[in-house]
Write a protein that holds these residues in place. Structure first.
Motif, PDB file in Angstrom:
ATOM      1  N   GLU A 150      70.348  32.035  45.731  1.00 40.31           N
ATOM      2  CA  GLU A 150      71.207  31.054  44.661  1.00 40.31           C
ATOM      3  C   GLU A 150      72.017  32.141  43.885  1.00 40.31           C
ATOM      4  OE1 GLU A 150      68.713  29.189  41.764  1.00 40.31           O
ATOM      5  OE2 GLU A 150      67.193  29.121  43.356  1.00 40.31           O
ATOM      6  N   PRO A 151      73.348  31.774  43.914  1.00 37.96           N
ATOM      7  CA  PRO A 151      74.295  32.570  43.432  1.00 37.96           C
ATOM      8  C   PRO A 151      74.130  33.068  41.877  1.00 37.96           C
ATOM      9  CG  PRO A 151      75.454  30.677  44.302  1.00 37.96           C
ATOM     10  CD  PRO A 151      74.037  30.254  44.408  1.00 37.96           C
ATOM     11  N   GLY A 152      74.230  34.300  41.524  1.00 37.02           N
ATOM     12  CA  GLY A 152      73.955  34.893  40.426  1.00 37.02           C
ATOM     13  C   GLY A 152      72.355  34.854  40.091  1.00 37.02           C
ATOM     14  N   HIS A 153      71.591  34.858  41.228  1.00 37.17           N
ATOM     15  CA  HIS A 153      70.313  35.111  40.867  1.00 37.17           C
ATOM     16  C   HIS A 153      69.486  36.134  41.785  1.00 37.17           C
ATOM     17  CE1 HIS A 153      65.978  33.821  40.469  1.00 37.17           C
ATOM     18  NE2 HIS A 153      65.820  33.709  41.817  1.00 37.17           N
ATOM     19  N   SER A 154      68.666  36.752  41.273  1.00 35.14           N
ATOM     20  CA  SER A 154      67.845  37.831  41.940  1.00 35.14           C
ATOM     21  C   SER A 154      66.317  37.465  42.013  1.00 35.14           C
ATOM     22  CB  SER A 154      68.289  39.436  41.517  1.00 35.14           C
ATOM     23  OG  SER A 154      69.398  39.694  41.472  1.00 35.14           O
ATOM     24  N   PRO A 155      65.626  37.787  42.977  1.00 37.39           N
ATOM     25  CA  PRO A 155      64.333  37.840  43.105  1.00 37.39           C
ATOM     26  C   PRO A 155      63.645  38.410  41.838  1.00 37.39           C
ATOM     27  CG  PRO A 155      64.988  39.504  44.921  1.00 37.39           C
ATOM     28  CD  PRO A 155      66.066  38.849  44.165  1.00 37.39           C
ATOM     29  N   ASP A 156      62.215  38.293  41.514  1.00 39.37           N
ATOM     30  CA  ASP A 156      61.688  38.862  40.484  1.00 39.37           C
ATOM     31  C   ASP A 156      61.399  40.266  41.223  1.00 39.37           C
ATOM     32  OD1 ASP A 156      58.701  39.123  41.678  1.00 39.37           O
ATOM     33  OD2 ASP A 156      59.291  36.735  41.555  1.00 39.37           O
ATOM     34  N   GLU A 157      60.947  41.195  39.941  1.00 32.41           N
ATOM     35  CA  GLU A 157      60.712  42.465  40.531  1.00 32.41           C
ATOM     36  C   GLU A 157      59.487  42.741  41.592  1.00 32.41           C
ATOM     37  OE1 GLU A 157      60.419  47.084  38.417  1.00 32.41           O
ATOM     38  OE2 GLU A 157      60.531  45.189  37.169  1.00 32.41           O
ATOM     39  N   GLN A 158      58.502  42.303  41.322  1.00 32.12           N
ATOM     40  CA  GLN A 158      57.562  42.288  42.231  1.00 32.12           C
ATOM     41  C   GLN A 158      57.609  41.949  43.596  1.00 32.12           C
ATOM     42  OE1 GLN A 158      53.770  40.147  40.833  1.00 32.12           O
ATOM     43  NE2 GLN A 158      52.622  41.211  42.394  1.00 32.12           N
ATOM     44  N   ARG A 159      58.310  40.791  43.808  1.00 35.30           N
ATOM     45  CA  ARG A 159      58.818  40.098  45.153  1.00 35.30           C
ATOM     46  C   ARG A 159      59.620  41.259  45.828  1.00 35.30           C
ATOM     47  NH1 ARG A 159      58.981  34.866  47.365  1.00 35.30           N
ATOM     48  NH2 ARG A 159      58.191  34.019  45.540  1.00 35.30           N
ATOM     49  N   ALA A 160      60.664  41.682  44.870  1.00 37.32           N
ATOM     50  CA  ALA A 160      61.912  42.413  45.659  1.00 37.32           C
ATOM     51  C   ALA A 160      61.237  43.714  45.782  1.00 37.32           C
ATOM     52  CB  ALA A 160      62.999  42.696  44.489  1.00 37.32           C
ATOM     53  N   VAL A 161      60.480  44.391  45.000  1.00 37.39           N
ATOM     54  CA  VAL A 161      59.927  45.726  45.226  1.00 37.39           C
ATOM     55  C   VAL A 161      59.008  45.786  46.543  1.00 37.39           C
ATOM     56  CG1 VAL A 161      58.358  47.670  44.438  1.00 37.39           C
ATOM     57  CG2 VAL A 161      60.312  46.842  42.888  1.00 37.39           C
ATOM     58  N   ALA A 162      58.052  44.506  46.569  1.00 36.53           N
ATOM     59  CA  ALA A 162      57.309  44.479  47.703  1.00 36.53           C
ATOM     60  C   ALA A 162      58.212  44.250  49.213  1.00 36.53           C
ATOM     61  CB  ALA A 162      56.268  43.336  47.604  1.00 36.53           C
ATOM     62  N   ALA A 163      59.476  43.737  49.099  1.00 32.34           N
ATOM     63  CA  ALA A 163      60.134  43.586  50.117  1.00 32.34           C
ATOM     64  C   ALA A 163      61.016  45.066  50.426  1.00 32.34           C
ATOM     65  CB  ALA A 163      61.312  42.689  49.783  1.00 32.34           C
ATOM     66  N   TYR A 164      61.209  45.623  49.457  1.00 29.68           N
ATOM     67  CA  TYR A 164      61.625  46.991  49.849  1.00 29.68           C
ATOM     68  C   TYR A 164      60.840  47.947  50.513  1.00 29.68           C
ATOM     69  CZ  TYR A 164      63.301  51.704  48.643  1.00 29.68           C
ATOM     70  OH  TYR A 164      63.799  52.969  48.636  1.00 29.68           O
ATOM     71  N   HIS A 165      59.391  47.944  49.971  1.00 32.28           N
ATOM     72  CA  HIS A 165      58.513  48.742  50.584  1.00 32.28           C
ATOM     73  C   HIS A 165      58.183  48.402  52.164  1.00 32.28           C
ATOM     74  CE1 HIS A 165      57.463  51.477  47.414  1.00 32.28           C
ATOM     75  NE2 HIS A 165      57.316  50.397  46.754  1.00 32.28           N
ATOM     76  N   ARG A 166      58.292  47.064  52.313  1.00 29.48           N
ATOM     77  CA  ARG A 166      58.063  46.390  53.662  1.00 29.48           C
ATOM     78  C   ARG A 166      59.334  46.806  54.552  1.00 29.48           C
ATOM     79  NH1 ARG A 166      56.844  41.488  51.258  1.00 29.48           N
ATOM     80  NH2 ARG A 166      58.822  40.564  51.681  1.00 29.48           N
ATOM     81  N   HIS A 167      60.661  46.744  54.057  1.00 26.68           N
ATOM     82  CA  HIS A 167      61.486  47.141  55.035  1.00 26.68           C
ATOM     83  C   HIS A 167      61.632  48.802  55.211  1.00 26.68           C
ATOM     84  CE1 HIS A 167      65.774  47.437  56.352  1.00 26.68           C
ATOM     85  NE2 HIS A 167      66.001  48.421  55.461  1.00 26.68           N
ATOM     86  N   VAL A 168      61.192  49.613  54.255  1.00 28.12           N
ATOM     87  CA  VAL A 168      61.265  50.820  54.564  1.00 28.12           C
ATOM     88  C   VAL A 168      60.238  51.258  55.581  1.00 28.12           C
ATOM     89  CG1 VAL A 168      60.659  53.243  53.709  1.00 28.12           C
ATOM     90  CG2 VAL A 168      62.399  51.655  52.348  1.00 28.12           C
TER      91      VAL A 168
END
Length: 236
Positions: A150-168
């Motif tokens: 969604e334009p102008g929207h970011s995922p919540d911190e818990q979801r985003a940080v979990a995604a970051y760790h999965r990616h790395v």
């Protein structure tokens, strides 16, 4: 023929690495901002808007020697396979710091995207190009964060940080250590130059770009003056 593949998520120093790679002789380096400068590049990505679509990577990256940032870095696995001699750079930063920066990026993105018929005539090709890529970024967003874009929207911190760790973790597991550099741009030229086997530019500080002010200025100038400003071009 790609020689360096950026595998880092956005807001992990990808624009700084773009400029650094070009100064080290691995340019031109593809970055999302390239579409703002050359709208015709968007068409190369359109076949990849659908999951499972065949990619002509030689066509996508024709004229480029390296790549960073989405959408390129989303396909790091496919690119590493397509270019087995290329080296992979995974840019990283503190996950909470990354989320704060990524959230700022989301807040700076306009909630109502500029429509082609409303845009100043001088940038209508740019608006059309970015609009055409929206399905691809929706695909990326859904794959990485598990939610629609969604334009102008970011995922919540818990979801985003979990995604970051999965990616790395995924990159570390898939790319052989001798082919991979895990790189924090705060480390400067040393690790990057050693990994690529080149000397650091004498007397040239490592670039640190793509801050919130630059992104804000990009959007503002497109809307108000009908021109494109990107942080890695002189004069803006």
């Amino acid at each position: 023929m790609l020689e360096v593949i950026g595998a880092g998520l956005p807001r992990t120093g990808t624009t700084s690495v773009k400029v650094a790679l070009e100064r080290l002789g691995f340019g031109p380096c593809y970055h999302t901002f390239e579409v703002l400068l050359r709208p015709e590049l968007a068409g190369r990505w359109l076949p990849l808007c659908s999951v499972g679509a065949a990619a002509d990577w030689e066509r996508v990256f024709e004229g480029f020697r390296s790549c960073v940032d989405w959408p390129a870095s989303f396909f790091w696995r496919e690119l590493a396979q397509a270019y087995p001699e290329a080296k992979v750079v995974l840019t990283v930063r503190d996950p909470q710091s990354w989320y704060s920066s990524f959230r700022v990026l989301g807040s700076l993105s306009p909630r109502e995207p500029l429509r082609e018929d409303e845009a100043p005539e001088s940038i209508r090709p740019v608006v059309a190009a970015m609009t055409s890529l929206r399905p691809l970024f929706e695909r990326i967003r859904g794959s990485v964060f598990g939610e629609s874009w969604e334009p102008g929207h970011s995922p919540d911190e818990q979801r985003a940080v979990a995604a970051y760790h999965r990616h790395v973790a995924a990159v570390l597991a898939a790319v052989p250590a001798e082919r991979l550099l895990v790189f924090d741009v705060r480390e400067g030229w040393g690790p990057l130059c050693a990994f690529l086997g080149v000397a650091a530019p004498p007397g040239v500080p490592f670039p640190h770009l793509n801050d919130a002010a630059s992104i804000r200025r990009t959007f503002e100038l497109m809307r108000t003056e009908g021109r494109v400003h990107v942080p890695f071009t002189a004069g803006g």
